[in-house]
Design a protein around this motif. Structure first.
Motif, mmCIF file in Angstrom:
data_model
loop_
_atom_site.group_PDB
_atom_site.id
_atom_site.type_symbol
_atom_site.label_atom_id
_atom_site.label_comp_id
_atom_site.label_asym_id
_atom_site.label_seq_id
_atom_site.Cartn_x
_atom_site.Cartn_y
_atom_site.Cartn_z
ATOM 1 N N THR A 21 1.098 -1.071 -0.091
ATOM 2 C CA THR A 21 -0.141 -0.066 0.288
ATOM 3 C C THR A 21 0.812 1.097 0.406
ATOM 4 O O THR A 21 0.417 2.250 -0.608
ATOM 5 C CB THR A 21 -1.014 -0.291 1.006
ATOM 6 O OG1 THR A 21 -1.661 -1.466 1.693
ATOM 7 C CG2 THR A 21 -1.320 1.099 1.080
ATOM 8 N N ASP A 22 1.734 1.067 0.754
ATOM 9 C CA ASP A 22 3.123 2.887 1.059
ATOM 10 C C ASP A 22 3.482 2.317 -0.465
ATOM 11 O O ASP A 22 3.971 3.776 -1.024
ATOM 12 C CB ASP A 22 3.913 1.800 1.747
ATOM 13 C CG ASP A 22 4.792 2.907 1.521
ATOM 14 O OD1 ASP A 22 4.501 3.762 1.711
ATOM 15 O OD2 ASP A 22 6.489 2.732 1.126
ATOM 16 N N ALA A 23 3.901 1.459 -1.041
ATOM 17 C CA ALA A 23 4.644 1.736 -2.602
ATOM 18 C C ALA A 23 3.243 2.105 -3.884
ATOM 19 O O ALA A 23 3.349 3.445 -4.441
ATOM 20 C CB ALA A 23 5.318 -0.121 -3.065
ATOM 21 N N ALA A 24 2.378 2.194 -3.605
ATOM 22 C CA ALA A 24 1.345 2.197 -4.173
ATOM 23 C C ALA A 24 0.947 3.775 -4.284
ATOM 24 O O ALA A 24 0.627 4.529 -5.379
ATOM 25 C CB ALA A 24 -0.362 0.684 -3.949
ATOM 26 N N PHE A 25 0.282 3.580 -2.414
ATOM 27 C CA PHE A 25 0.550 5.489 -2.944
ATOM 28 C C PHE A 25 1.649 6.450 -3.306
ATOM 29 O O PHE A 25 1.181 7.175 -3.444
ATOM 30 C CB PHE A 25 0.294 5.798 -1.226
ATOM 31 C CG PHE A 25 -1.337 6.955 -0.735
ATOM 32 C CD1 PHE A 25 -1.815 7.128 -1.553
ATOM 33 C CD2 PHE A 25 -0.294 8.214 -0.020
ATOM 34 C CE1 PHE A 25 -2.166 8.444 -0.764
ATOM 35 C CE2 PHE A 25 -0.556 9.279 0.054
ATOM 36 C CZ PHE A 25 -1.982 9.584 -0.518
ATOM 37 N N GLU A 26 2.335 6.074 -2.599
ATOM 38 C CA GLU A 26 3.956 6.951 -3.287
ATOM 39 C C GLU A 26 3.670 7.342 -4.687
ATOM 40 O O GLU A 26 4.082 7.955 -5.117
ATOM 41 C CB GLU A 26 5.112 6.413 -2.356
ATOM 42 C CG GLU A 26 5.322 6.237 -1.281
ATOM 43 C CD GLU A 26 5.490 8.036 -0.938
ATOM 44 O OE1 GLU A 26 5.965 8.597 -1.245
ATOM 45 O OE2 GLU A 26 5.049 8.305 0.071
ATOM 46 N N LEU A 27 3.856 5.786 -5.277
ATOM 47 C CA LEU A 27 3.163 6.327 -7.114
ATOM 48 C C LEU A 27 2.512 6.536 -7.687
ATOM 49 O O LEU A 27 2.656 8.173 -8.264
ATOM 50 C CB LEU A 27 3.144 4.875 -7.366
ATOM 51 C CG LEU A 27 3.765 4.774 -8.911
ATOM 52 C CD1 LEU A 27 3.414 3.251 -9.465
ATOM 53 C CD2 LEU A 27 2.219 4.964 -9.655
ATOM 54 N N VAL A 28 0.959 7.027 -6.880
ATOM 55 C CA VAL A 28 0.535 7.689 -7.404
ATOM 56 C C VAL A 28 0.338 9.309 -7.225
ATOM 57 O O VAL A 28 -0.261 9.665 -7.376
ATOM 58 C CB VAL A 28 -1.405 6.795 -6.619
ATOM 59 C CG1 VAL A 28 -1.996 7.602 -5.470
ATOM 60 C CG2 VAL A 28 -2.190 6.750 -8.091
ATOM 61 N N SER A 29 0.992 9.138 -6.070
ATOM 62 C CA SER A 29 1.182 10.644 -5.699
ATOM 63 C C SER A 29 1.688 11.569 -6.673
ATOM 64 O O SER A 29 1.664 13.061 -6.202
ATOM 65 C CB SER A 29 2.005 10.993 -3.976
ATOM 66 O OG SER A 29 1.092 10.005 -3.260
#
Length: 529
Positions: free
Chosen positions: A258-266
């Motif tokens: 989830t951290d990886a996903a949110f950092e990317l979409v940010s």
């Protein structure tokens, strides 16, 4: 170690007054004498409680703007004295030192002051001295003294005293001491890391990092590994600060992905275009923009529908009903977004195991900070990868100039490649990934795998042409040989974005020219291991 220790005298000195009056009343009801300082004493008195000032005990008033108030033998002797040692008891009697059985202290809000961006002098004034000294004294002497540093421990303290007839047990005091030492360690870590930045010391001789337990986890990456999740006190929006609206407890792998996903979409501002990132095992399996979130999700899903099964979905806007309905058509572990409207929440409520996290904001991809990871015998520390490029940073190295749509897709692909494990290859077409190759030992293998995935999806989607036809390709590091670039060209790519800097750049540029590709160098790489 003594057994039960009655609490007859307590010293309370807190910055955070949450729960203070209720604690004071409960202690007073059990006949505990209350000592206090400054604002804490005032808050207790205003509530009608009888409080003795520390200044009356020490014989010295608070001075130097409160910097000196508890640093006195009458206080530290009361905390450190071994009650079962005749010499210590004699010293107490000879110098008029009374025992302190309970210390309740929380520290000056240094971390919060730094987080607010206060100036240097203000931050320095919020470095607590007397508090940590008392905490360490009481924790060291936990054979006889109970020390409480967290508001969360007020209720357990009172429950312990109720069960023990106004006393505390050795095991309970030991637990409190561990928490106390951890708190002072974390506080000192925060001060030292801030001071390193303030003194412009990039690699201080000693580094310390600390965290506060967010939740114990059932297990780590695998069931035989114990694990827990800690927050580091950062104000950065993300999985650590998110509110879980629904769903079962997050696992270790859920949190990591989830951290990886949110950092990317940010990477994609909410006011730019709707964006969606789907992550599996910390690598993106689809990223896309769209006119709506539902469109962005659909386009991201179409990059690799197989890998998206059981994945993590991150959105750069508040989740809406249309997107929620589309997401619930596939098995998804976690959805994280800046928000979620009532319709979306109602739709997700029917999927009780699906976790929904809201963050209220996106993370700032340009923000600084430190990242660290453990290795055998130590840990590596580096600055966060906040590198970004603009069209002005690009250097065209081929005869053919990129067209406007190619340039837009190259910049999109570059942002995605930053979040793909090396060696990373990302094919993009019309603002959506169409093939991703990650974590391979050879860059040409990543290029082939990404193209093969696109071929597979063409069959799944019933497309007449492979999606990589007419695409652009991003490479997180330079092509060491022309073979990877040639493979991308054979897959249908028409433009390439890469850092450049290889000894064989001329060979790679010549291959691009021969294939009629446009290629730009960024001068920046994005290794991610």
């Amino acid at each position: 170690m003594t057994d039960q220790t009655p609490i007859r005298r307590a010293l309370l000195s807190v910055s955070d007054k949450t729960g203070l009056v209720d604690l004071g009343r409960a202690l007073a009801t059990q006949g505990v004498e209350l000592l206090s300082t400054g604002g804490t004493a005032k808050a207790l008195r205003d509530a009608g409680l009888l409080v003795r000032d520390v200044a009356d005990v020490t014989g010295f008033p608070e001075m130097m703007d409160g910097r000196v108030k508890t640093l006195h033998p009458a206080i530290h002797g009361g905390l450190l004295a071994l009650r079962d040692d005749p010499g210590h008891r004699a010293a107490m009697e000879g110098h008029g030192i009374a025992a302190i059985d309970l210390l309740v202290v929380n520290l000056y809000p240094f971390e919060e002051t730094v987080a607010k961006g206060a100036d240097f002098a203000t931050c320095v004034e919020n470095i607590d001295i007397g508090g940590p000294a008392m905490i360490r004294a009481a924790a060291k002497n936990h054979a006889h003294v109970s020390v409480v540093v967290d508001v969360a421990d007020y209720a357990p303290l009172l429950a312990e005293m109720e069960a023990m007839g106004g006393a505390t047990s050795p095991g309970f005091r030991r637990q409190l001491a561990q928490t106390a030492f951890a708190r002072t360690a974390a506080y000192d870590a925060a001060v030292s890391n801030w001071m390193a930045g303030a003194a412009d010391v990039a690699t201080p001789r000693r580094r310390a990092f600390a965290g506060t337990l967010a939740q114990p986890l059932r297990y780590g990456e695998n069931p035989h590994q114990a694990a827990a999740f800690y927050r580091d006190g950062s104000t950065r929006p993300g999985v650590a600060s998110a509110m879980q609206i629904q769903g079962k407890e997050l696992s270790y792998n859920n949190i990591n992905d989830t951290d990886a996903a949110f950092e990317l979409v940010s990477e994609f501002a909410a006011d730019d275009a709707a964006a969606c990132a789907i992550i599996k095992h910390a690598n993106p399996c689809g990223v896309a923009r769209g006119q709506t979130l539902a469109e962005a999700f659909g386009r991201a899903f179409d990059c690799d529908r197989t890998s998206a099964f059981g994945g993590i979905i991150a959105l750069n806007r508040a989740l809406d009903g249309e997107t929620a309905r589309a997401i619930t058509e596939i098995f998804t572990e976690v959805v994280i977004a800046p928000g979620a409207d009532e319709e979306a929440r109602a739709i997700f409520a029917a999927k009780k195991n699906l976790r929904l996290l809201v963050t209220d904001a996106l993370a700032d991809p340009a923000a600084g900070g430190l990242a660290w990871r453990q290795v055998g015998g130590g840990f590596l520390v580096q600055e966060r990868d906040n590198g970004r490029i603009t069209p002005a940073d690009l250097r065209v190295v081929t005869r053919r100039q990129p067209e406007a749509d190619e340039l837009a897709d190259m910049l999109f692909a570059w942002r995605v490649a930053k979040h793909v494990k090396s060696n990373a290859i990302v094919y993009v077409k019309d603002g959506a990934t169409v093939g991703i190759g990650a974590g391979q030992m050879s860059r040409v293998d990543s290029t082939r795998i990404a193209a093969r995935k696109a071929q597979d999806m063409a069959g799944v989607l019933g497309l007449d042409a492979v999606p990589t036809q007419g695409s652009v390709v991003a490479s997180d590091a330079f092509f060491p040989f022309a073979d990877g670039l040639i493979t991308a060209a054979e897959a249908g790519a028409r433009a390439v974005i890469q850092p450049g800097g290889s000894m064989r750049d001329d060979e790679v540029i010549a291959a691009a020219d021969a294939a009629g590709l446009a290629m730009v160098f960024t001068g920046m790489r994005h290794f991610r291991h």
